[in-house]
Design an enzyme around this catalytic site. Sequence first.
Site, short mmCIF file in Angstrom:
data_model
loop_
_atom_site.label_atom_id
_atom_site.label_comp_id
_atom_site.label_asym_id
_atom_site.label_seq_id
_atom_site.Cartn_x
_atom_site.Cartn_y
_atom_site.Cartn_z
N SER A 236 3.67 -2.40 10.19
CA SER A 236 5.13 -2.44 10.37
C SER A 236 5.77 -3.76 9.94
CB SER A 236 5.50 -2.11 11.83
OG SER A 236 5.06 -0.80 12.15
N GLU B 285 -5.26 -5.03 10.59
CA GLU B 285 -4.21 -4.04 10.82
C GLU B 285 -4.47 -3.31 12.14
OE1 GLU B 285 -2.27 -2.83 6.83
OE2 GLU B 285 -4.03 -1.58 7.11
N GLU C 180 -6.56 4.73 8.05
CA GLU C 180 -6.29 6.15 7.78
C GLU C 180 -7.50 6.84 7.16
OE1 GLU C 180 -2.61 5.47 5.70
OE2 GLU C 180 -1.71 4.88 7.60
N GLY D 268 2.76 1.95 10.74
CA GLY D 268 3.73 3.03 10.59
C GLY D 268 4.47 3.39 11.87
N LYS E 33 0.05 4.27 -0.20
CA LYS E 33 -0.59 5.44 0.42
C LYS E 33 -0.38 6.66 -0.48
CE LYS E 33 -0.03 3.13 4.81
NZ LYS E 33 0.14 3.18 6.24
N ASN F 189 0.87 -1.18 0.00
CA ASN F 189 0.00 0.00 0.00
C ASN F 189 0.90 1.23 0.00
OD1 ASN F 189 -1.78 2.06 0.58
ND2 ASN F 189 -2.28 1.35 2.64
N HIS G 38 -9.44 1.35 5.07
CA HIS G 38 -8.15 1.49 5.75
C HIS G 38 -8.31 2.43 6.95
CE1 HIS G 38 -3.99 2.54 6.60
NE2 HIS G 38 -3.66 1.42 5.97
P1 PGA Z 1 3.06 0.10 7.53
O1 PGA Z 1 1.56 0.35 6.97
O2 PGA Z 1 3.55 -1.18 6.93
O3 PGA Z 1 3.83 1.30 7.09
O4 PGA Z 1 2.93 -0.01 9.03
C1 PGA Z 1 0.67 -0.72 6.80
C2 PGA Z 1 -0.64 -0.23 6.25
O5 PGA Z 1 -1.14 0.82 6.68
O6 PGA Z 1 -1.24 -0.88 5.37
#
Ligand code: PGA
Length: 244
Positions: A204, A159, A92, A165, A11, A9, A90
């Site tokens: 992560s 997640e 976010e 992140g 983003k 992803n 997601h």
């Molecule tokens: P990350 O993000 O691997 O940077 O923690 C995962 C995601 O939000 O899909």
Amino acid sequence: MAGKIAAGNWKMNGLQADLGELATIAAAPTNCQVLICPPAHLLLPAVAATGPRIAIGAQDCHTAPDGAHTGDLSAPMIADTGASHVIIGHSERRTDHKETDALIAAKLAAAQSAGLTPILCLGETLEIRKAGQEIDVVTTQFDAALPAEITDKLVIAYEPVWAIGTGVVATKDEIAAVHQHLRQLCLNRFGAAGADISLLYGGSVKASNAAQIFAIPDVDGALVGGASLKAQDFIPIVQALGAS
Ligand code: PGA
């Protein structure tokens, strides 16, 4: 049995100059499905740059197929680029755009009607985890977002919000408990077909922890953010999944 999927992803990262990373990922040998979800302006060139070797997905879609919705992208438009998947719900977007479970359910239905495979994201916040309510929360998110029957392919990504992140990965036991629960929810909802739904872990994931995560029962792959932006970081994750 659920297929293995290594998904990236991107983003809100990536310009046309970064398409070379995709071409490198597509050229690497693999024995699992590889999927990259770049930002919307790269969908068409990403499909062209990678060909059939990897799948391309979007990061969100509107509930309607067309209409007066300035700035939005519909599921048929995503399918029109040659993309095959779309991330739905997601964390976010749940936070930044106040997406509700009801909206996420409508987006998921729109994606399936357009022939796309939705990747439903769910997961708890740190506050919920500390209160020991993560199973209740993912169950609510699952129940609210999914139709009674699978109308097409479906992928689910667990997640935990506190692991996205942050560099903090959920422990083996934490991941195992939620994935086992999600598998049971899939079997209860969809019968035997629930065993074929790929359950991805996200938060992560990187080359150094991928193999341990992929060894956990009912983990069929990963949804990777930061470590999917560079081919040199993502390819070892793809290979770890292929070897698991
Ligand atoms: P990350 O993000 O691997 O940077 O923690 C995962 C995601 O939000 O899909």
